[in-house]
Design an enzyme around this catalytic site. Structure first.
Site, PDB file in Angstrom:
ATOM      1  N   HIS A  98       0.819  -1.222   0.000  1.00  0.00           N
ATOM      2  CA  HIS A  98       0.000   0.000   0.000  1.00  0.00           C
ATOM      3  C   HIS A  98       0.847   1.264   0.000  1.00  0.00           C
ATOM      4  CE1 HIS A  98       0.180   0.781   4.444  1.00  0.00           C
ATOM      5  NE2 HIS A  98       0.205  -0.541   4.529  1.00  0.00           N
ATOM      6  N   ASP A 100      -0.339   4.400   1.049  1.00  0.00           N
ATOM      7  CA  ASP A 100      -0.602   5.377   2.112  1.00  0.00           C
ATOM      8  C   ASP A 100       0.092   4.994   3.416  1.00  0.00           C
ATOM      9  OD1 ASP A 100      -2.402   3.201   2.385  1.00  0.00           O
ATOM     10  OD2 ASP A 100      -3.792   4.420   3.571  1.00  0.00           O
ATOM     11  N   GLU A 164      -5.189   1.844   2.378  1.00  0.00           N
ATOM     12  CA  GLU A 164      -5.208   0.676   3.282  1.00  0.00           C
ATOM     13  C   GLU A 164      -5.381   1.081   4.725  1.00  0.00           C
ATOM     14  OE1 GLU A 164      -3.501  -2.309   6.057  1.00  0.00           O
ATOM     15  OE2 GLU A 164      -2.860  -0.267   5.702  1.00  0.00           O
ATOM     16  N   HIS A 438       3.661   2.781  13.067  1.00  0.00           N
ATOM     17  CA  HIS A 438       2.639   3.740  13.524  1.00  0.00           C
ATOM     18  C   HIS A 438       3.172   4.560  14.710  1.00  0.00           C
ATOM     19  CE1 HIS A 438      -1.164   1.598  11.701  1.00  0.00           C
ATOM     20  NE2 HIS A 438      -0.096   1.482  10.930  1.00  0.00           N
TER      21      HIS A 438
HETATM   22  C1  LIG Z   1       4.510 -15.220  17.633  1.00  0.00           C
HETATM   23  C2  LIG Z   1       4.896 -13.888  17.313  1.00  0.00           C
HETATM   24  C3  LIG Z   1       3.745 -13.024  17.099  1.00  0.00           C
HETATM   25  C4  LIG Z   1       4.192 -11.681  16.978  1.00  0.00           C
HETATM   26  C5  LIG Z   1       3.094 -10.742  16.773  1.00  0.00           C
HETATM   27  C6  LIG Z   1       3.695  -9.425  16.631  1.00  0.00           C
HETATM   28  C7  LIG Z   1       2.744  -8.460  16.172  1.00  0.00           C
HETATM   29  C8  LIG Z   1       3.318  -7.659  15.095  1.00  0.00           C
HETATM   30  C9  LIG Z   1       2.846  -8.069  13.777  1.00  0.00           C
HETATM   31  C10 LIG Z   1       2.870  -7.207  12.775  1.00  0.00           C
HETATM   32  C11 LIG Z   1       3.218  -5.800  13.052  1.00  0.00           C
HETATM   33  C12 LIG Z   1       3.550  -4.954  11.892  1.00  0.00           C
HETATM   34  C13 LIG Z   1       2.420  -4.701  11.081  1.00  0.00           C
HETATM   35  C14 LIG Z   1       2.664  -3.965   9.835  1.00  0.00           C
HETATM   36  C15 LIG Z   1       1.420  -3.958   9.072  1.00  0.00           C
HETATM   37  C16 LIG Z   1       0.424  -3.055   9.728  1.00  0.00           C
HETATM   38  C17 LIG Z   1      -0.896  -3.098   9.049  1.00  0.00           C
HETATM   39  C18 LIG Z   1      -1.787  -2.067   9.659  1.00  0.00           C
HETATM   40  O1  LIG Z   1      -1.354  -1.114  10.220  1.00  0.00           O
HETATM   41  N1  LIG Z   1      -3.082  -2.233   9.533  1.00  0.00           N
HETATM   42  C19 LIG Z   1      -4.015  -1.339  10.120  1.00  0.00           C
HETATM   43  C20 LIG Z   1      -5.154  -1.239   9.150  1.00  0.00           C
HETATM   44  C21 LIG Z   1      -6.203  -0.346   9.587  1.00  0.00           C
HETATM   45  C22 LIG Z   1      -7.426  -0.547   8.769  1.00  0.00           C
HETATM   46  C23 LIG Z   1      -8.394   0.548   8.973  1.00  0.00           C
HETATM   47  N2  LIG Z   1      -8.773   0.776  10.280  1.00  0.00           N
HETATM   48  C24 LIG Z   1      -4.508  -1.908  11.431  1.00  0.00           C
HETATM   49  O2  LIG Z   1      -4.464  -3.115  11.633  1.00  0.00           O
HETATM   50  O3  LIG Z   1      -4.927  -1.130  12.284  1.00  0.00           O
HETATM   51 ZN    ZN Z   2       0.427  -1.611   6.356  1.00  0.00          ZN
HETATM   52 ZN    ZN Z   3      -0.304   0.531   9.070  1.00  0.00          ZN
END
Ligand SMILES: CCCCCCCC/C=C\CCCCCCCC(=O)N[C@@H](CCCCN)C(=O)O
Ligand code: ZN
Ligand code: ZN
Length: 476
Positions: A98, A100, A164, A438
């Site tokens: 994405h 954004d 996104e 974030h």
């Molecule tokens: C066993 C190990 C497990 C580890 C879990 C760690 C958690 C971290 C996982 C991922 C973190 C990084 C994420 C990067 C992608 C972020 C996607 C995102 O920010 N999505 C937003 C979308 C919002 C949609 C509209 N409200 C969100 O989820 O809030």
């Molecule tokens: Zn993301």
């Molecule tokens: Zn994000």
């Protein structure tokens, strides 16, 4: 897949000249400098989004002029690339990223968040992990492959959504509808959402790669209490603020049920068992006996807790207009992340039972059920290609496990096109880097970004062949 002969197309080595390596990091820095911020579904920086479209045309000229690649702008600012392969009998796949980013006020950053500055081997800025690294990495790999005269056998799509961070309704959702109208069905999709996790699980010595095969659902729920406004000098026994505060406190203090069961988290823990010392290794290898104990152990840490239940986070609270006025309205937002074994309706029912107060109104702002679990067996093409590429590019990683993604991604809009959705970003993630996503000082090392480009460069080529059989843990 295991038994078929591997088609051996001439392999293009994933080696890049010094000049190319400099160009690729400079291209990422330029992308970070364009502030493609989404504030809300109706407040996007459209000037920056338009500029970003111009930018990718400038830095990836070969992608845009190659005859077998079709480029389309969808929903004004999203981009869809169709890369036509030479063998139409192979089902296409799709790579997602994405454009954004979430807002980034300057405060607390070591360098301004949209400067893309390099310090001590790291490129700083909003979007360096979430998710311009993937976006630029995909286009950069394709550009480098095309310069080397690569022609894919298997067709693939690249979908770059522009909203996104605010639900993807005008980007991913529109691309999905367009592809569906064209009758496209995909072998699999790869998106962001999971990593090579390093230091997240107490007692686990080595990093491991987690390819998420399911994504938690979500509900943004607004709770509202209306009462009669009045003078604060003679207050009623309960105010809108007090009633609402008690309701959200009950939600926070009453966790949703632990759903640890037979899903990907259990499979992942079993595959990781030998990485732990005694007695955890014993518990994880004998889940038939120790499952209740393991499920309780998972609750102890806030990250592993998120893997075993629907989480409840109080994220907004608004009320009041003046120091001496009893407010008529109080509103709060609760953000639930729904465990794959539950649904939106089940969580709403549980939340109503916990609040147990008819004066509190429930308004669902948006909601998604968890995504179905994608296959991760020997025949699962997308999963096995990721596994094979991880083992080639990150040979030091011994374990690849299926998992549950705790965040929300654009991939949820493509459930109509495939049953294989895999979330994996080829990067190491430590808890301290997770806090920058974030947050402040989001950054990626130049070396990590180069490895990401190498990964995608190899992955695209691997998708032209049958995946190599991969030994299971006990065979290693
Ligand atoms: C066993 C190990 C497990 C580890 C879990 C760690 C958690 C971290 C996982 C991922 C973190 C990084 C994420 C990067 C992608 C972020 C996607 C995102 O920010 N999505 C937003 C979308 C919002 C949609 C509209 N409200 C969100 O989820 O809030
Ligand atoms: Zn993301
Ligand atoms: Zn994000």
């Amino acid at each position: 897949l295991r038994d078929k002969a591997h088609q051996s197309a001439p392999r293009i080595p994933s080696q890049f000249s010094q000049e190319e390596r400099v160009a690729m990091k400079e291209a990422l820095k330029g992308a970070i400098q364009i502030p493609t911020v989404s504030f809300s579904p109706k407040e996007l920086n459209t000037t920056a989004l338009a500029e970003f479209g111009e930018y990718i045309r400038k830095v990836f000229p070969t992608v845009f002029k190659t005859s077998f690649i079709r480029h389309e702008v969808v929903g004004e600012y999203s981009h869809l690339f169709t890369v036509h392969g030479s063998d139409p009998s192979l089902q296409p796949y799709m790579l997602l990223a994405h454009i954004d980013v979430v807002p980034a006020p300057d405060e607390g950053w070591d360098v301004p968040p949209f400067s893309g500055l390099e310090r001590d081997g790291f490129i700083y800025g909003r979007g360096t992990i979430d998710n311009k690294n993937s976006l630029m990495g995909i286009l950069q790999s394709l550009e480098l492959l095309l310069i080397r005269n690569y022609i894919p056998r298997r067709s693939f799509f690249i979908a770059l959504g522009h909203d996104e961070e605010v639900m993807g309704v005008n980007g991913a959702q529109k691309i999905s509808a367009l592809l569906q109208a064209r009758g496209v069905q995909l072998a699999f999709i790869v998106d962001e959402g999971s990593f090579i996790f390093d230091g997240f699980i107490p007692g686990l010595k080595n990093p491991f790669a987690m390819v998420s095969v399911s994504e938690k659902g979500l509900i943004n729920l607004m709770l509202q209490v209306n009462t009669t406004p009045g003078h604060s000098s003679a207050p009623p026994k309960e105010t809108s603020i007090g009633i609402l505060a008690a309701a959200v406190n009950r939600l926070e203090q009453t966790p949703m049920p632990n759903m640890f069961g037979d899903g990907p988290t259990k499979m992942a823990l079993q595959e990781l068992a030998n990485e732990f010392s005694f007695p955890t290794n014993l518990f994880l290898s004998n889940m038939w006996l120790f499952r209740p104990l393991v499920s309780r152990l998972m609750e102890r840490n806030f990250v592993t807790n998120a893997l075993v239940r629907t989480t409840t986070a109080l994220t907004m609270f608004n009320s009041g207009i003046k120091v001496n006025v009893i407010p008529a309205v109080a509103q709060a937002i609760v953000n639930f992340r729904i465990h794959p074994a539950q649904t939106v309706q089940e969580v709403l029912k549980l939340a109503k039972d916990i609040v147990a107060d008819d004066r509190v109104q429930f308004h669902v702002l948006n909601a998604f059920d968890p995504s179905p679990i994608s296959p991760s067996d020997d025949q699962a093409l997308g999963y096995q290609l990721l596994r094979q590429t991880i083992q080639s590019v990150f040979p030091e990683i011994n374990i690849v496990v299926p998992g549950t993604c705790v965040v929300s991604t654009d991939s949820k809009h493509y459930l109509n096109l495939t049953t294989g959705i895999y979330l994996f970003n080829p990067l190491y993630l430590q808890p301290q880097s997770f806090r920058t996503v974030h947050g402040i000082n989001e950054r990626i090392s130049v070396q990590a970004y180069e490895r990401q480009v190498k990964f995608i460069f190899e992955f695209i080529q691997n998708a032209d062949t049958d995946p190599k059989p991969v030994p299971h843990l006990h065979e290693l």
